[in-house]
Design a protein around this motif. Structure first.
Motif, short mmCIF file in Angstrom:
data_model
loop_
_atom_site.label_atom_id
_atom_site.label_comp_id
_atom_site.label_asym_id
_atom_site.label_seq_id
_atom_site.Cartn_x
_atom_site.Cartn_y
_atom_site.Cartn_z
N GLY A 6 0.83 -1.21 0.00
CA GLY A 6 0.00 0.00 0.00
C GLY A 6 0.86 1.24 0.00
N ALA A 7 0.19 2.38 0.14
CA ALA A 7 0.88 3.63 -0.11
C ALA A 7 1.74 4.10 1.06
CB ALA A 7 -0.15 4.69 -0.48
N LYS A 8 1.16 4.16 2.25
CA LYS A 8 1.85 4.88 3.33
C LYS A 8 2.26 4.01 4.50
CE LYS A 8 -0.05 9.45 2.75
NZ LYS A 8 -1.10 10.33 3.21
N ASP A 31 0.04 4.73 8.02
CA ASP A 31 -1.22 4.04 8.30
C ASP A 31 -1.01 2.66 8.91
OD1 ASP A 31 -2.25 6.21 7.03
OD2 ASP A 31 -2.61 5.18 5.12
N LYS A 32 0.20 2.11 8.76
CA LYS A 32 0.42 0.71 9.17
C LYS A 32 1.26 0.61 10.44
CE LYS A 32 -1.57 -0.35 5.28
NZ LYS A 32 -1.30 -0.54 3.90
N ILE A 33 1.63 1.77 11.02
CA ILE A 33 2.53 1.73 12.18
C ILE A 33 1.91 0.97 13.36
CG2 ILE A 33 3.61 3.19 14.00
CD1 ILE A 33 4.42 5.13 11.81
N GLY A 62 4.86 -2.73 -2.14
CA GLY A 62 4.03 -1.53 -2.36
C GLY A 62 4.82 -0.25 -2.20
N GLY A 63 4.07 0.86 -2.15
CA GLY A 63 4.72 2.17 -2.05
C GLY A 63 5.50 2.32 -0.76
N MET A 64 5.06 1.65 0.31
CA MET A 64 5.73 1.86 1.60
C MET A 64 7.16 1.33 1.63
SD MET A 64 3.50 -0.59 4.12
CE MET A 64 4.61 -0.60 5.51
N ILE A 73 9.89 6.14 -11.01
CA ILE A 73 8.99 5.89 -9.89
C ILE A 73 8.82 4.37 -9.77
CG2 ILE A 73 6.70 6.44 -8.92
CD1 ILE A 73 6.39 8.46 -11.26
N GLY A 74 9.04 3.83 -8.57
CA GLY A 74 8.83 2.39 -8.36
C GLY A 74 7.34 2.12 -8.17
N LEU A 75 6.80 1.20 -9.01
CA LEU A 75 5.34 1.02 -8.97
C LEU A 75 4.88 -0.42 -8.74
CD1 LEU A 75 4.57 3.60 -11.77
CD2 LEU A 75 3.86 3.78 -9.38
N MET A 82 0.99 -4.96 -3.41
CA MET A 82 2.44 -4.92 -3.65
C MET A 82 2.85 -3.82 -4.62
SD MET A 82 3.90 -7.23 -1.79
CE MET A 82 2.80 -6.55 -0.56
N GLY A 83 1.84 -3.25 -5.32
CA GLY A 83 2.13 -2.19 -6.28
C GLY A 83 0.86 -1.45 -6.61
N MET A 84 0.97 -0.55 -7.58
CA MET A 84 -0.22 0.21 -7.97
C MET A 84 -1.10 -0.70 -8.84
SD MET A 84 -0.23 3.91 -9.70
CE MET A 84 0.17 4.98 -8.37
N PHE A 85 -1.75 -1.65 -8.15
CA PHE A 85 -2.41 -2.78 -8.83
C PHE A 85 -3.60 -2.35 -9.69
CE2 PHE A 85 -6.48 -3.25 -6.66
CZ PHE A 85 -6.29 -2.36 -5.60
N GLU A 86 -4.10 -1.12 -9.46
CA GLU A 86 -5.26 -0.66 -10.25
C GLU A 86 -4.89 -0.60 -11.74
OE1 GLU A 86 -3.99 0.91 -7.61
OE2 GLU A 86 -5.57 1.56 -6.23
N LYS A 87 -3.59 -0.40 -12.04
CA LYS A 87 -3.12 -0.43 -13.44
C LYS A 87 -2.57 -1.82 -13.70
CE LYS A 87 -2.47 4.36 -14.22
NZ LYS A 87 -3.71 4.92 -14.66
N GLY A 128 -9.99 -3.35 2.82
CA GLY A 128 -9.69 -2.21 1.96
C GLY A 128 -9.26 -2.62 0.56
N ASP A 129 -8.20 -1.98 0.09
CA ASP A 129 -7.72 -2.20 -1.27
C ASP A 129 -7.25 -3.63 -1.50
OD1 ASP A 129 -7.95 0.19 -2.72
OD2 ASP A 129 -6.43 1.08 -1.43
N THR A 130 -6.66 -4.23 -0.48
CA THR A 130 -6.15 -5.60 -0.64
C THR A 130 -7.31 -6.57 -0.83
OG1 THR A 130 -4.75 -4.88 1.17
CG2 THR A 130 -4.29 -7.03 0.23
P1 AMP Z 1 -3.29 1.47 1.33
O1 AMP Z 1 -4.68 2.03 1.43
O2 AMP Z 1 -2.28 2.17 2.16
O3 AMP Z 1 -3.26 -0.03 1.48
O4 AMP Z 1 -2.81 1.81 -0.13
C1 AMP Z 1 -3.39 1.26 -1.27
C2 AMP Z 1 -2.93 2.07 -2.44
O5 AMP Z 1 -1.51 2.02 -2.51
C3 AMP Z 1 -3.43 1.57 -3.75
O6 AMP Z 1 -4.32 2.51 -4.30
C4 AMP Z 1 -2.18 1.42 -4.61
O7 AMP Z 1 -2.30 1.97 -5.92
C5 AMP Z 1 -1.17 2.24 -3.85
N1 AMP Z 1 0.20 1.80 -4.13
C6 AMP Z 1 0.70 0.57 -4.04
N2 AMP Z 1 1.98 0.54 -4.44
C7 AMP Z 1 2.30 1.79 -4.79
C8 AMP Z 1 3.49 2.40 -5.29
N3 AMP Z 1 4.60 1.68 -5.51
N4 AMP Z 1 3.47 3.72 -5.53
C9 AMP Z 1 2.35 4.44 -5.31
N5 AMP Z 1 1.19 3.93 -4.83
C10 AMP Z 1 1.18 2.61 -4.59
#
Ligand code: AMP
Length: 392
Positions: free
Chosen positions: A199-201, A204-206, A223-225, A291-293, A319-324, A349-351
């Motif tokens: 996921g992104a941040k 949120d997961k601390i 993922g982004g984190m 950008i790592g995606l 693990m990534g920006m899975f929407e794409k 959520g997103d997972t």
């Molecule tokens: P979260 O709600 O924190 O679980 O974040 C989910 C979101 O993280 C999704 O919308 C993903 O597109 C986004 N995400 C996952 N990997 C990445 C990445 N490498 N860079 C940017 N966004 C990401």
């Protein structure tokens, strides 16, 4: 143990059920009715036991008048009626004479859905602020209250805590399933136990990391984190998403638990977020404009080694920006590898939507319906919507 719907005689009783009908709607169509389907077991049980079933739910957020039309729950009443094979009476109000008359004329087995509870947020934030009078008013409409909206149980709102504080109460089958699936795993996980985060941040997961770090054998971070962890280790992560506020936190974590935290070794990069191109780079070779995606193939293999040795896995975050599509492979491969693991909990959520949309709905021990709520439960916090329910 919390009281549940089966602990009450529902015959001829007005049973208020707080459900989670917060479904995605695009151009006036429900694009995913999973949440409605998840609530059917409790609703059908109440109907079969001759209750007068009064349903309350929120839909989206109501900040000003322009939010009302797009968050009108009437469309859900139509879908629910199709799924139940019986009429569902929709009342376009959250209080007042129409609501009261409709409820007073109900027969056992009837189902009524009131308008979006958050319409009450328009003036004075009454639903989300758990206005005491509103909770009492809604409670006055029924005899028994059942909370079956796991997804909002981490919030104290008038439609859960407010009503429950004024009526005999219990949880529904969905909330029961969520608790029964997640709590024992947290209390007594079969080892090796792995947490997979994405996921992104980081921020949120601390809470989740802090609650789990001493219980788990490994934490796989994608993922982004992951880029915040990699940056804290001194790598150039180019233009990847970084949670600057969390750099100190992750540095300390890695110092203390270096043998538990497993980071990506390669990544899919792109120079924009369009999803048209991508390249695979080792993490020590990312350029400033990249950008790592998604996690790369070597990371997928590395993560699979840990997954295959695990008996219990909790996964929260893609693990990534899975929407794409082009950046969805890492998430798919990790989900697929987990199919052979004994106990797997997907934390909402997103997972959860990634897992369901990618075809893994029935592949795991449990996919939580609540994003924030499952995150808080797994972080060891008390959920106010559950806490307020009486013990048996
Ligand atoms: P979260 O709600 O924190 O679980 O974040 C989910 C979101 O993280 C999704 O919308 C993903 O597109 C986004 N995400 C996952 N990997 C990445 C990445 N490498 N860079 C940017 N966004 C990401």
């Amino acid at each position: 143990m919390k009281k549940c719907i089966t602990d009450y005689d529902l015959n001829n009783k007005k049973v208020i059920i707080r459900v989670d009908f917060n479904v995605p709607i695009t151009d006036g169509h429900i694009t995913d009715d999973n949440r409605i389907k998840e609530s059917l077991k409790t609703i059908k049980y109440a109907i079969d036991n001759k209750a007068k079933v009064i349903l309350l739910s929120h839909l989206g957020r109501i900040k000003d008048v322009s939010d009302l039309e797009k968050n009108d729950l009437s469309i859900v009443a139509i879908r629910l009626s199709e799924l139940l094979f019986k009429p569902v009476k929709f009342v376009n109000a959250t209080r007042g004479i129409d609501v009261e008359n409709t409820i007073n004329s109900m027969e056992p087995g009837d189902v009524v859905l009131l308008q979006n509870t958050r319409y009450e947020d328009l003036e004075g934030n009454k639903e989300s602020g758990n206005d005491i009078e509103l909770g009492k008013y809604w409670a006055s409409l029924g005899d028994i209250f059942i909370n079956d909206a796991f997804g909002t149980s981490h919030r104290a709102h008038a439609s859960n805590v407010g009503i429950a504080s004024n009526l005999p109460n219990g949880i529904g089958f969905l909330v029961q399933k969520e608790l029964d699936s997640m709590l024992p795993v947290m209390e007594n996980p079969e080892k090796p136990f792995t947490l997979i985060l994405g996921g992104a941040k980081v921020k949120d997961k601390i809470g989740l990391i802090d609650n789990m770090i001493d219980k788990v054998d490994y934490i796989l971070i994608g993922g982004g984190m992951a880029y915040t962890f990699l940056k804290a280790k001194g790598y150039n992560v180019g233009s990847s998403i970084i949670d600057d506020e969390s750099i100190d936190y992750v540095s300390n974590l890695m110092n203390k638990y270096s043998n538990k935290i497993i980071l990506p070794i390669d990544t899919l990069v792109s120079i924009d977020l369009e999803g048209k191109t991508c390249d695979t780079k080792d993490i020590n070779n990312i350029s400033s404009n990249e950008i790592g995606l998604d996690i790369g193939p070597k990371t997928i293999d590395l993560f699979k080694e840990y997954i295959h040795q695990s008996n219990t896995i909790i996964m929260n975050g893609p693990m990534g920006m899975f929407e794409k599509d082009i950046y969805s492979n890492g998430t798919k491969e990790v989900l697929s590898a987990m199919m052979s693991v004994k106990t797997v909990i997907i934390g909402g959520g997103d997972t959860a939507s990634a897992a369901i949309n990618m075809g893994y709905k029935n592949s795991f021990t449990h996919i939580s319906t609540g994003g924030g709520a499952s995150l808080e439960l797994l972080a060891g916090k008390k959920l106010p919507g559950i806490e307020v329910i009486h013990e048996k």
